[in-house]
Scaffold this motif. Structure first.
Motif, PDB file in Angstrom:
ATOM      1  N   ARG A   1      59.803   2.175  78.539  1.00 44.06           N
ATOM      2  CA  ARG A   1      59.099   1.458  77.476  1.00 44.06           C
ATOM      3  C   ARG A   1      57.674   1.950  77.259  1.00 44.06           C
ATOM      4  NH1 ARG A   1      62.135  -0.751  73.629  1.00 44.06           N
ATOM      5  NH2 ARG A   1      63.891  -1.887  74.506  1.00 44.06           N
ATOM      6  N   ASP A   2      57.141   2.723  78.168  1.00 40.62           N
ATOM      7  CA  ASP A   2      55.776   3.224  78.015  1.00 40.62           C
ATOM      8  C   ASP A   2      55.832   4.709  77.665  1.00 40.62           C
ATOM      9  OD1 ASP A   2      53.084   3.160  77.897  1.00 40.62           O
ATOM     10  OD2 ASP A   2      52.723   2.909  80.044  1.00 40.62           O
ATOM     11  N   GLY A   3      55.329   5.061  76.511  1.00 38.81           N
ATOM     12  CA  GLY A   3      55.238   6.453  76.091  1.00 38.81           C
ATOM     13  C   GLY A   3      53.874   6.646  75.466  1.00 38.81           C
ATOM     14  N   PHE A   4      53.780   7.546  74.497  1.00 33.84           N
ATOM     15  CA  PHE A   4      52.487   7.737  73.855  1.00 33.84           C
ATOM     16  C   PHE A   4      52.646   8.294  72.449  1.00 33.84           C
ATOM     17  CE2 PHE A   4      53.364  11.292  76.750  1.00 33.84           C
ATOM     18  CZ  PHE A   4      53.380  12.364  75.880  1.00 33.84           C
ATOM     19  N   ALA A   5      51.606   8.094  71.660  1.00 33.51           N
ATOM     20  CA  ALA A   5      51.515   8.698  70.327  1.00 33.51           C
ATOM     21  C   ALA A   5      50.568   9.885  70.421  1.00 33.51           C
ATOM     22  CB  ALA A   5      50.988   7.677  69.316  1.00 33.51           C
ATOM     23  N   ARG A   6      50.982  11.028  69.870  1.00 27.33           N
ATOM     24  CA  ARG A   6      50.163  12.244  69.889  1.00 27.33           C
ATOM     25  C   ARG A   6      49.601  12.494  68.497  1.00 27.33           C
ATOM     26  NH1 ARG A   6      54.556  16.394  72.219  1.00 27.33           N
ATOM     27  NH2 ARG A   6      55.506  15.698  70.290  1.00 27.33           N
TER      28      ARG A   6
ATOM     29  N   THR B   1      48.540   5.134  74.017  1.00 24.48           N
ATOM     30  CA  THR B   1      49.727   4.606  74.673  1.00 24.48           C
ATOM     31  C   THR B   1      50.570   3.873  73.634  1.00 24.48           C
ATOM     32  OG1 THR B   1      48.655   2.511  75.239  1.00 24.48           O
ATOM     33  CG2 THR B   1      48.471   4.317  76.848  1.00 24.48           C
ATOM     34  N   LEU B   2      51.849   3.738  73.903  1.00 16.53           N
ATOM     35  CA  LEU B   2      52.720   3.031  72.968  1.00 16.53           C
ATOM     36  C   LEU B   2      52.291   1.581  72.792  1.00 16.53           C
ATOM     37  CD1 LEU B   2      56.459   4.077  73.468  1.00 16.53           C
ATOM     38  CD2 LEU B   2      54.936   4.524  71.556  1.00 16.53           C
ATOM     39  N   GLN B   3      51.795   0.983  73.866  1.00 17.10           N
ATOM     40  CA  GLN B   3      51.354  -0.399  73.773  1.00 17.10           C
ATOM     41  C   GLN B   3      50.208  -0.538  72.772  1.00 17.10           C
ATOM     42  OE1 GLN B   3      49.914  -2.035  77.446  1.00 17.10           O
ATOM     43  NE2 GLN B   3      49.622  -4.084  76.597  1.00 17.10           N
ATOM     44  N   ARG B   4      49.250   0.351  72.814  1.00 18.11           N
ATOM     45  CA  ARG B   4      48.130   0.290  71.873  1.00 18.11           C
ATOM     46  C   ARG B   4      48.593   0.602  70.455  1.00 18.11           C
ATOM     47  NH1 ARG B   4      42.731   2.471  74.955  1.00 18.11           N
ATOM     48  NH2 ARG B   4      42.979   1.208  76.829  1.00 18.11           N
ATOM     49  N   PHE B   5      49.544   1.510  70.347  1.00 24.36           N
ATOM     50  CA  PHE B   5      50.081   1.830  69.024  1.00 24.36           C
ATOM     51  C   PHE B   5      50.772   0.616  68.414  1.00 24.36           C
ATOM     52  CE2 PHE B   5      53.909   3.287  66.683  1.00 24.36           C
ATOM     53  CZ  PHE B   5      53.265   3.791  65.566  1.00 24.36           C
ATOM     54  N   ARG B   6      51.541  -0.092  69.219  1.00 25.07           N
ATOM     55  CA  ARG B   6      52.223  -1.296  68.724  1.00 25.07           C
ATOM     56  C   ARG B   6      51.209  -2.357  68.301  1.00 25.07           C
ATOM     57  NH1 ARG B   6      58.017  -2.294  71.316  1.00 25.07           N
ATOM     58  NH2 ARG B   6      57.722  -4.203  70.114  1.00 25.07           N
ATOM     59  N   GLN B   7      50.136  -2.498  69.047  1.00 19.94           N
ATOM     60  CA  GLN B   7      49.101  -3.459  68.693  1.00 19.94           C
ATOM     61  C   GLN B   7      48.465  -3.105  67.354  1.00 19.94           C
ATOM     62  OE1 GLN B   7      46.554  -3.251  72.138  1.00 19.94           O
ATOM     63  NE2 GLN B   7      47.476  -5.065  73.077  1.00 19.94           N
TER      64      GLN B   7
ATOM     65  N   SER C   1      47.545  15.875  80.596  1.00 17.93           N
ATOM     66  CA  SER C   1      46.391  16.389  79.868  1.00 17.93           C
ATOM     67  C   SER C   1      45.135  15.570  80.127  1.00 17.93           C
ATOM     68  CB  SER C   1      46.691  16.399  78.358  1.00 17.93           C
ATOM     69  OG  SER C   1      47.015  15.100  77.895  1.00 17.93           O
ATOM     70  N   SER C   2      45.261  14.466  80.862  1.00 16.17           N
ATOM     71  CA  SER C   2      44.121  13.610  81.182  1.00 16.17           C
ATOM     72  C   SER C   2      44.506  12.718  82.354  1.00 16.17           C
ATOM     73  CB  SER C   2      43.728  12.753  79.973  1.00 16.17           C
ATOM     74  OG  SER C   2      44.766  11.839  79.662  1.00 16.17           O
ATOM     75  N   GLN C   3      43.537  11.983  82.884  1.00 14.94           N
ATOM     76  CA  GLN C   3      43.816  11.113  84.018  1.00 14.94           C
ATOM     77  C   GLN C   3      44.792  10.008  83.639  1.00 14.94           C
ATOM     78  OE1 GLN C   3      43.106  11.445  87.183  1.00 14.94           O
ATOM     79  NE2 GLN C   3      44.178   9.535  87.673  1.00 14.94           N
ATOM     80  N   GLU C   4      44.608   9.410  82.464  1.00 16.12           N
ATOM     81  CA  GLU C   4      45.511   8.344  82.038  1.00 16.12           C
ATOM     82  C   GLU C   4      46.898   8.894  81.747  1.00 16.12           C
ATOM     83  OE1 GLU C   4      45.624   4.566  78.922  1.00 16.12           O
ATOM     84  OE2 GLU C   4      43.754   5.640  79.334  1.00 16.12           O
ATOM     85  N   ASP C   5      46.962  10.094  81.219  1.00 14.66           N
ATOM     86  CA  ASP C   5      48.249  10.743  80.991  1.00 14.66           C
ATOM     87  C   ASP C   5      48.938  11.022  82.322  1.00 14.66           C
ATOM     88  OD1 ASP C   5      50.215  11.820  79.290  1.00 14.66           O
ATOM     89  OD2 ASP C   5      49.450  13.845  79.602  1.00 14.66           O
ATOM     90  N   TYR C   6      48.157  11.415  83.319  1.00 12.60           N
ATOM     91  CA  TYR C   6      48.699  11.663  84.657  1.00 12.60           C
ATOM     92  C   TYR C   6      49.286  10.381  85.240  1.00 12.60           C
ATOM     93  CZ  TYR C   6      48.810  12.944  89.623  1.00 12.60           C
ATOM     94  OH  TYR C   6      49.207  13.173  90.915  1.00 12.60           O
ATOM     95  N   GLU C   7      48.572   9.276  85.071  1.00 14.71           N
ATOM     96  CA  GLU C   7      49.054   7.999  85.590  1.00 14.71           C
ATOM     97  C   GLU C   7      50.330   7.566  84.880  1.00 14.71           C
ATOM     98  OE1 GLU C   7      45.731   5.422  85.088  1.00 14.71           O
ATOM     99  OE2 GLU C   7      44.515   6.408  86.633  1.00 14.71           O
ATOM    100  N   LEU C   8      50.394   7.774  83.568  1.00 13.04           N
ATOM    101  CA  LEU C   8      51.597   7.407  82.813  1.00 13.04           C
ATOM    102  C   LEU C   8      52.805   8.205  83.304  1.00 13.04           C
ATOM    103  CD1 LEU C   8      51.901   6.861  79.001  1.00 13.04           C
ATOM    104  CD2 LEU C   8      53.513   8.344  80.160  1.00 13.04           C
ATOM    105  N   LYS C   9      52.634   9.522  83.465  1.00 19.28           N
ATOM    106  CA  LYS C   9      53.760  10.362  83.854  1.00 19.28           C
ATOM    107  C   LYS C   9      54.127  10.156  85.320  1.00 19.28           C
ATOM    108  CE  LYS C   9      53.099  13.725  80.194  1.00 19.28           C
ATOM    109  NZ  LYS C   9      52.678  15.074  79.769  1.00 19.28           N
ATOM    110  N   THR C  10      53.140   9.813  86.136  1.00 21.93           N
ATOM    111  CA  THR C  10      53.443   9.481  87.531  1.00 21.93           C
ATOM    112  C   THR C  10      54.337   8.251  87.602  1.00 21.93           C
ATOM    113  OG1 THR C  10      51.388  10.461  88.377  1.00 21.93           O
ATOM    114  CG2 THR C  10      52.463   8.805  89.749  1.00 21.93           C
ATOM    115  N   CYS C  11      53.983   7.218  86.849  1.00 31.25           N
ATOM    116  CA  CYS C  11      54.811   6.002  86.818  1.00 31.25           C
ATOM    117  C   CYS C  11      56.194   6.291  86.250  1.00 31.25           C
ATOM    118  CB  CYS C  11      54.116   4.918  85.991  1.00 31.25           C
ATOM    119  SG  CYS C  11      52.607   4.266  86.749  1.00 31.25           S
TER     120      CYS C  11
END
Length: 371
Positions: free
Chosen positions: A190-195, A263-269, A338-348
C-alpha cells in the motif's frame, strides 16, 4: 526470485517441526548491491553465500520488462482492458503500427527500449520519419545488419493529457508481490510513491526529457535538480482533520527528503483536498482493478513455480479525468534508494516481502507431512 526446491517444502510452510528449526539459518545469495543487500544482511539468522555455495534463497535480477498484455496469449485479454494505451512491439509489429499511426495523424507516441531501464533510449515522436530514422540507426551497415540483432522497442501511444500537480507531470510506482499464478495469490504493497518531472509540462517540446520522463535517473541530471529542493508552486493543500471534521490549509511543497517524489499517502491527501475522498477511493479502486486484470491476463502463459515469487513494479499514469493508465510492469523494479526516505520505504517493502515469503516459517501454519 527463488526459494529452495525441497521436496518437503509445502507452500509457505514446512512439513516437520524439526525442519522448521533448521530454518533458523537461511543461506541467501544475490548480486544486487543496494537496499536489498542491506535488508538481507541485517535479517536475523540469514547468512550470505558467495560464489557457488549452496543457497536456500536467491534474489535474482530478471533485467527485462514484461509487457505480456500485448503479447501472444495476452493480446485477447488486453483487448478487454481500457487502461492500457495502444502498444506495438517493434520491429516485429512495425507494419501494424504504421497502419494505426496513419489512422490518427498528429498524435504523440513514445518509444521505449525493452531491454533498458532508467529512462535510457526513450524518445517521443509525431512523425513516421522519426521511426524510419530509428530503424536506420539500429543497423550500422548492410554488411553488419545480419550479424547485429535489432534492439526491440515498444511504441506506445503517449498520454497527452496527464494530471498535473504544480504544472508538472508525474506517475505512480506501486509494488505487487505475486506468490503464485495458479492459483493466483498476490499482495499489494500500500505504500509506494509518485515520481515527478522537474520541469513544467508542455507538448510544445517533445524532445525535452526533463518534461516527459519521470525516472529519477533522468531527473537528477537536470541542471536545476536538487534532492532537497522545495517547490512552493504547488500551492495550498487542504487536509481533512478527522478530529473535528474541519479542513485545514497548509503549504504543500515537494517532499524535502525525497527529491522529486511524494509518498502515496501524501499524494492521496492532495487528491482528496482537490476532488474529495470519494473520487480518490474510486481512482484507487480502478488502480486495484488494473493489478488484478493485468495478472489474470498473463496467468495462463507465466510458468508457475511454487518455489519462486515475483515482485513487480507497476507504473501508473493518471490523466486529467482521474483515469488511471498502465504504462508498464517492471519485472525487476529498482531497489536503489535516491534519498533517506526512499531508502526507508524500500527497506520496509523488502522486509514485508520477506515476511510474506516466510523462509523461516514463522508465520505460516505447519502443513502435515504426506503419508
Amino acid at each position: 526470485m527463488s526459494r529452495p526446491k525441497n521436496q518437503n517444502y509445502k507452500g509457505h510452510g514446512l512439513s516437520k517441526g524439526k525442519e522448521r528449526e533448521q530454518r533458523a539459518s537461511i543461506r541467501f545469495k544475490t548480486t544486487l548491491m543496494n537496499t536489498l543487500m542491506d535488508v538481507l544482511r541485517h535479517r536475523p539468522g540469514w547468512v550470505e553465500v558467495k560464489d557457488e555455495g549452496e543457497w536456500d534463497f536467491y534474489w535474482c535480477d530478471v533485467s527485462w520488462l514484461r509487457k505480456n498484455l500485448e503479447r501472444e496469449a495476452g493480446k485477447l485479454e488486453a483487448a478487454k482492458c481500457d487502461f492500457f494505451p495502444k502498444t506495438f512491439e517493434m520491429p516485429c509489429e512495425y507494419h501494424l503500427f504504421v497502419e494505426e499511426f496513419r489512422k490518427n495523424p498528429g498524435i504523440t507516441w513514445i518509444m521505449k527500449p525493452v531491454a533498458r531501464s532508467q529512462g535510457k533510449g526513450i524518445f517521443l515522436f509525431r512523425r513516421l520519419k522519426d521511426i524510419v530514422d530509428w530503424r536506420k540507426d539500429t543497423r550500422s551497415s548492410d554488411d553488419q545488419k545480419d550479424d547485429i540483432p535489432v534492439e526491440n522497442y515498444v511504441a506506445q501511444r503517449y498520454i497527452e493529457n496527464p494530471y498535473l500537480i504544480g504544472g508538472r507531470k508525474f506517475d505512480l510506482r506501486v509494488y505487487v508481490l505475486v506468490m503464485s499464478y495458479i492459483p493466483l495469490r498476490a499482495w499489494l504493497y500500500r505504500d509506494g510513491f509518485a515520481r515527478f518531472s522537474n520541469t513544467r509540462f508542455t507538448l510544445n517540446s517533445i524532445d525535452d526529457q526533463y518534461v516527459h520522463l519521470t525516472n529519477v535517473a533522468v531527473q537528477k541530471t537536470s541542471p536545476d535538480y536538487h534532492p532537497k529542493k522545495l517547490h512552493p508552486t504547488v500551492g495550498p493543500l487542504c487536509i481533512h482533520s478527522p478530529e473535528n471534521g474541519s479542513l485545514s490549509v497548509t503549504p504543500w511543497p515537494w517532499d524535502a527528503h525525497m527529491g522529486c517524489k511524494w509518498t502515496l499517502q501524501r499524494f492521496r491527501q492532495y487528491l482528496a483536498s482537490k476532488h474529495g475522498p470519494e473520487a480518490v477511493e474510486t481512482l484507487f479502486r480502478d488502480i486495484d482493478n488494473i493489478f488484478v486484470k493485468s495478472l489474470q491476463s498473463v496467468q495462463k502463459v507465466i510458468i508457475s513455480d511454487k518455489h519462486c515469487f515475483e515482485l513487480y513494479g507497476y507504473d501508473i499514469l493518471i490523466d486529467q479525468d482521474l483515469k488511471p493508465w498502465l504504462l508498464e510492469v517492471n519485472a525487476s523494479p529498482s531497489l536503489t534508494a535516491s534519498s533517506q526516505e526512499d531508502y526507508e520505504l524500500k527497506t520496509c517493502l523488502l522486509e514485508d516481502t520477506l515476511h510474506v515469503v516466510d523462509m523461516e516459517a514463522s508465520f505460516s501454519p505447519i502443513i502435515p507431512a504426506e503419508v
